[in-house]
Write a protein that holds these residues in place. Structure first.
Motif, PDB file in Angstrom:
ATOM      1  N   VAL A 156       8.876 -14.199  -4.388  1.00 23.32           N
ATOM      2  CA  VAL A 156       8.675 -12.844  -4.900  1.00 23.32           C
ATOM      3  C   VAL A 156       7.628 -12.835  -6.008  1.00 23.32           C
ATOM      4  O   VAL A 156       6.735 -11.977  -6.031  1.00 23.32           O
ATOM      5  CB  VAL A 156      10.011 -12.263  -5.407  1.00 23.32           C
ATOM      6  CG1 VAL A 156       9.776 -10.950  -6.154  1.00 23.32           C
ATOM      7  CG2 VAL A 156      10.968 -12.043  -4.247  1.00 23.32           C
ATOM      8  N   VAL A 157       7.721 -13.786  -6.932  1.00 23.39           N
ATOM      9  CA  VAL A 157       6.766 -13.853  -8.036  1.00 23.39           C
ATOM     10  C   VAL A 157       5.355 -14.113  -7.515  1.00 23.39           C
ATOM     11  O   VAL A 157       4.382 -13.452  -7.929  1.00 23.39           O
ATOM     12  CB  VAL A 157       7.180 -14.938  -9.045  1.00 23.39           C
ATOM     13  CG1 VAL A 157       6.084 -15.161 -10.082  1.00 23.39           C
ATOM     14  CG2 VAL A 157       8.480 -14.553  -9.741  1.00 23.39           C
ATOM     15  N   MET A 158       5.213 -15.070  -6.589  1.00 20.38           N
ATOM     16  CA  MET A 158       3.892 -15.388  -6.049  1.00 20.38           C
ATOM     17  C   MET A 158       3.323 -14.220  -5.246  1.00 20.38           C
ATOM     18  O   MET A 158       2.125 -13.929  -5.312  1.00 20.38           O
ATOM     19  CB  MET A 158       3.964 -16.644  -5.180  1.00 20.38           C
ATOM     20  CG  MET A 158       4.252 -17.911  -5.962  1.00 20.38           C
ATOM     21  SD  MET A 158       4.101 -19.397  -4.956  1.00 20.38           S
ATOM     22  CE  MET A 158       2.363 -19.352  -4.546  1.00 20.38           C
ATOM     23  N   ALA A 159       4.185 -13.542  -4.482  1.00 27.04           N
ATOM     24  CA  ALA A 159       3.724 -12.395  -3.705  1.00 27.04           C
ATOM     25  C   ALA A 159       3.235 -11.283  -4.621  1.00 27.04           C
ATOM     26  O   ALA A 159       2.181 -10.662  -4.377  1.00 27.04           O
ATOM     27  CB  ALA A 159       4.842 -11.891  -2.798  1.00 27.04           C
ATOM     28  N   ALA A 160       3.975 -11.041  -5.706  1.00 27.34           N
ATOM     29  CA  ALA A 160       3.555 -10.008  -6.652  1.00 27.34           C
ATOM     30  C   ALA A 160       2.247 -10.388  -7.335  1.00 27.34           C
ATOM     31  O   ALA A 160       1.356  -9.548  -7.522  1.00 27.34           O
ATOM     32  CB  ALA A 160       4.654  -9.788  -7.690  1.00 27.34           C
ATOM     33  N   ALA A 161       2.141 -11.657  -7.713  1.00 21.73           N
ATOM     34  CA  ALA A 161       0.929 -12.117  -8.392  1.00 21.73           C
ATOM     35  C   ALA A 161      -0.293 -12.050  -7.476  1.00 21.73           C
ATOM     36  O   ALA A 161      -1.418 -11.853  -7.945  1.00 21.73           O
ATOM     37  CB  ALA A 161       1.118 -13.545  -8.894  1.00 21.73           C
ATOM     38  N   CYS A 162      -0.080 -12.200  -6.169  1.00 27.42           N
ATOM     39  CA  CYS A 162      -1.203 -12.151  -5.221  1.00 27.42           C
ATOM     40  C   CYS A 162      -1.516 -10.724  -4.781  1.00 27.42           C
ATOM     41  O   CYS A 162      -2.686 -10.361  -4.628  1.00 27.42           O
ATOM     42  CB  CYS A 162      -0.893 -13.020  -4.004  1.00 27.42           C
ATOM     43  SG  CYS A 162      -0.803 -14.785  -4.341  1.00 27.42           S
ATOM     44  N   LEU A 163      -0.463  -9.933  -4.557  1.00 25.79           N
ATOM     45  CA  LEU A 163      -0.678  -8.601  -3.996  1.00 25.79           C
ATOM     46  C   LEU A 163      -1.172  -7.604  -5.035  1.00 25.79           C
ATOM     47  O   LEU A 163      -1.991  -6.730  -4.716  1.00 25.79           O
ATOM     48  CB  LEU A 163       0.619  -8.085  -3.369  1.00 25.79           C
ATOM     49  CG  LEU A 163       1.075  -8.784  -2.089  1.00 25.79           C
ATOM     50  CD1 LEU A 163       2.413  -8.230  -1.619  1.00 25.79           C
ATOM     51  CD2 LEU A 163       0.021  -8.625  -0.992  1.00 25.79           C
ATOM     52  N   TYR A 164      -0.698  -7.720  -6.268  1.00 24.88           N
ATOM     53  CA  TYR A 164      -1.079  -6.743  -7.279  1.00 24.88           C
ATOM     54  C   TYR A 164      -2.593  -6.704  -7.516  1.00 24.88           C
ATOM     55  O   TYR A 164      -3.187  -5.612  -7.535  1.00 24.88           O
ATOM     56  CB  TYR A 164      -0.345  -7.011  -8.587  1.00 24.88           C
ATOM     57  CG  TYR A 164      -0.731  -6.057  -9.697  1.00 24.88           C
ATOM     58  CD1 TYR A 164      -0.261  -4.739  -9.702  1.00 24.88           C
ATOM     59  CD2 TYR A 164      -1.586  -6.465 -10.719  1.00 24.88           C
ATOM     60  CE1 TYR A 164      -0.619  -3.859 -10.701  1.00 24.88           C
ATOM     61  CE2 TYR A 164      -1.955  -5.584 -11.729  1.00 24.88           C
ATOM     62  CZ  TYR A 164      -1.478  -4.287 -11.719  1.00 24.88           C
ATOM     63  OH  TYR A 164      -1.851  -3.409 -12.700  1.00 24.88           O
ATOM     64  N   PRO A 165      -3.279  -7.862  -7.693  1.00 21.80           N
ATOM     65  CA  PRO A 165      -4.741  -7.798  -7.865  1.00 21.80           C
ATOM     66  C   PRO A 165      -5.453  -7.221  -6.651  1.00 21.80           C
ATOM     67  O   PRO A 165      -6.460  -6.509  -6.795  1.00 21.80           O
ATOM     68  CB  PRO A 165      -5.131  -9.264  -8.101  1.00 21.80           C
ATOM     69  CG  PRO A 165      -3.898  -9.915  -8.592  1.00 21.80           C
ATOM     70  CD  PRO A 165      -2.775  -9.233  -7.879  1.00 21.80           C
ATOM     71  N   VAL A 166      -4.956  -7.526  -5.450  1.00 17.82           N
ATOM     72  CA  VAL A 166      -5.588  -7.009  -4.237  1.00 17.82           C
ATOM     73  C   VAL A 166      -5.458  -5.484  -4.171  1.00 17.82           C
ATOM     74  O   VAL A 166      -6.428  -4.763  -3.899  1.00 17.82           O
ATOM     75  CB  VAL A 166      -4.960  -7.653  -2.980  1.00 17.82           C
ATOM     76  CG1 VAL A 166      -5.510  -6.999  -1.717  1.00 17.82           C
ATOM     77  CG2 VAL A 166      -5.236  -9.150  -2.969  1.00 17.82           C
ATOM     78  N   ILE A 167      -4.251  -5.004  -4.447  1.00 20.53           N
ATOM     79  CA  ILE A 167      -4.034  -3.554  -4.425  1.00 20.53           C
ATOM     80  C   ILE A 167      -4.863  -2.872  -5.510  1.00 20.53           C
ATOM     81  O   ILE A 167      -5.451  -1.800  -5.296  1.00 20.53           O
ATOM     82  CB  ILE A 167      -2.532  -3.251  -4.605  1.00 20.53           C
ATOM     83  CG1 ILE A 167      -1.737  -3.789  -3.413  1.00 20.53           C
ATOM     84  CG2 ILE A 167      -2.299  -1.755  -4.760  1.00 20.53           C
ATOM     85  CD1 ILE A 167      -0.236  -3.678  -3.571  1.00 20.53           C
ATOM     86  N   SER A 168      -4.939  -3.496  -6.688  1.00 18.78           N
ATOM     87  CA  SER A 168      -5.725  -2.924  -7.790  1.00 18.78           C
ATOM     88  C   SER A 168      -7.207  -2.879  -7.439  1.00 18.78           C
ATOM     89  O   SER A 168      -7.904  -1.901  -7.759  1.00 18.78           O
ATOM     90  CB  SER A 168      -5.504  -3.739  -9.066  1.00 18.78           C
ATOM     91  OG  SER A 168      -4.156  -3.680  -9.481  1.00 18.78           O
ATOM     92  N   ALA A 169      -7.700  -3.951  -6.787  1.00 16.72           N
ATOM     93  CA  ALA A 169      -9.112  -3.973  -6.402  1.00 16.72           C
ATOM     94  C   ALA A 169      -9.413  -2.877  -5.383  1.00 16.72           C
ATOM     95  O   ALA A 169     -10.443  -2.190  -5.474  1.00 16.72           O
ATOM     96  CB  ALA A 169      -9.474  -5.343  -5.824  1.00 16.72           C
ATOM     97  N   PHE A 170      -8.499  -2.714  -4.407  1.00 13.36           N
ATOM     98  CA  PHE A 170      -8.712  -1.663  -3.408  1.00 13.36           C
ATOM     99  C   PHE A 170      -8.653  -0.281  -4.059  1.00 13.36           C
ATOM    100  O   PHE A 170      -9.445   0.610  -3.723  1.00 13.36           O
ATOM    101  CB  PHE A 170      -7.660  -1.782  -2.307  1.00 13.36           C
ATOM    102  CG  PHE A 170      -7.886  -0.841  -1.166  1.00 13.36           C
ATOM    103  CD1 PHE A 170      -8.846  -1.120  -0.197  1.00 13.36           C
ATOM    104  CD2 PHE A 170      -7.158   0.329  -1.051  1.00 13.36           C
ATOM    105  CE1 PHE A 170      -9.065  -0.250   0.863  1.00 13.36           C
ATOM    106  CE2 PHE A 170      -7.364   1.200  -0.004  1.00 13.36           C
ATOM    107  CZ  PHE A 170      -8.329   0.909   0.963  1.00 13.36           C
TER     108      PHE A 170
END
Length: 291
Positions: free
Chosen positions: A17-31
């Motif tokens: 969960v922590v790794m998924a959040a750390a990876c997905l949040y920057p991607v969503i923010s960039a988009f």
């Protein structure tokens, strides 16, 4: 007592969960940033919605595709050379000889140096007036070469710097992989009369193919993220001959203040790296790839 089937999920769940959040949040923010026109130093509430305009602008920009091509060429040349050299050195030093431990220690030093320092060192080495490379050419009565002023030579310079810094990483991975090859299999091949090249290409390398694929994937990802060395060494010049995509994103965001367009280009970079990583993972398990 048998371990419950849900135990691995319980143990690994929080980390996932922590790794998924750390990876997905920057991607969503960039988009999200790619869908807006926003300048640094202003509140996000003042960001202007642009829809897909930034993506259209990025994908229709010839300089973006030129930078992507430069990045692909840079990654292909660097990673191919690093994999070949790393594997060759690991196989050459497989048997312990005098001085092997010292060589291994010295050989891994480049990857421990900060990328900015690597760029500064190689900028001095390739300096047209005071660099050691031109000093060596002078001893051979060869005219000095403007290494960082010619497009082709500048590209060679950044390739050499990257190979020098990251071949040790491949070497370490391959040394560990070769050391873990089953000795019984090697002995059986030797008893069957296998020659050196047969032992290498038909026994050892196939047995460590998964490690080679993972190392290849890691180096491809890193090659696409290279920024500091190129920034210090050439800053993308001369012209835009060495402007890799990461550097173009930096210039677009912090020089041109087009953060939305830079975010859109970063999404393109993410897609390219994801596709290449997926291909490397497929290569790491050919049996699953055929299903």
């Amino acid at each position: 007592m048998r371990t419950p089937s849900w135990a691995p999920v319980l143990y690994l769940g929080p980390a996932v969960v922590v790794m998924a959040a750390a990876c997905l949040y920057p991607v969503i923010s960039a988009f999200q940033l790619g869908l807006h026109d926003w300048s640094m130093g202003t509140p996000w509430s003042e960001a202007r919605w642009t829809g897909l305009d930034n993506f259209v602008s990025a994908f229709s920009n010839a300089r973006v595709w030129s930078s992507l091509w430069t990045t692909l060429l840079f990654a292909a040349v660097c990673v191919s050379a690093e994999m070949a050299l790393g594997i060759a050195l690991a196989l050459a030093l497989e048997r312990p000889v005098r001085g092997t431990a010292v060589f291994r220690t010295l050989f891994i030093l480049p990857m421990m140096i900060a990328p900015v320092a690597v760029g500064l060192v190689w900028r001095y080495i390739f300096d047209a007036q005071f660099g050691p490379v031109n000093a060596a050419l002078a001893l051979l009565r060869i005219a000095p070469v403007a290494w960082l002023a010619e497009p082709a030579l500048a590209f060679i310079a950044i390739v050499v710097a990257d190979i020098w810094q990251w071949t040790p990483f491949v070497f370490i991975m391959m040394v560990a992989a070769v050391a873990n090859v089953d000795a019984a299999v090697i002995e059986a091949a030797r008893l069957d009369g296998a020659r050196w090249w047969q032992m290498t290409f038909r026994v050892k390398l196939p047995m460590i193919s998964h490690v080679i694929a993972i190392t290849l994937m890691m180096r491809l990802i890193d090659a696409f993220r290279v920024l500091e060395v190129v920034y210090v060494l050439t800053f993308g010049g001369p012209g835009d001959s060495t402007e890799i995509l990461a550097l173009h994103i930096y210039k677009t965001a912090f020089v041109g203040q087009q953060l939305g367009v830079a975010a859109a280009i970063s999404v393109l970079l993410l897609v390219v790296v994801a596709v290449l990583s997926w291909g490397a993972l497929r290569l790491s398990n050919p049996l699953k790839a055929d299903r």
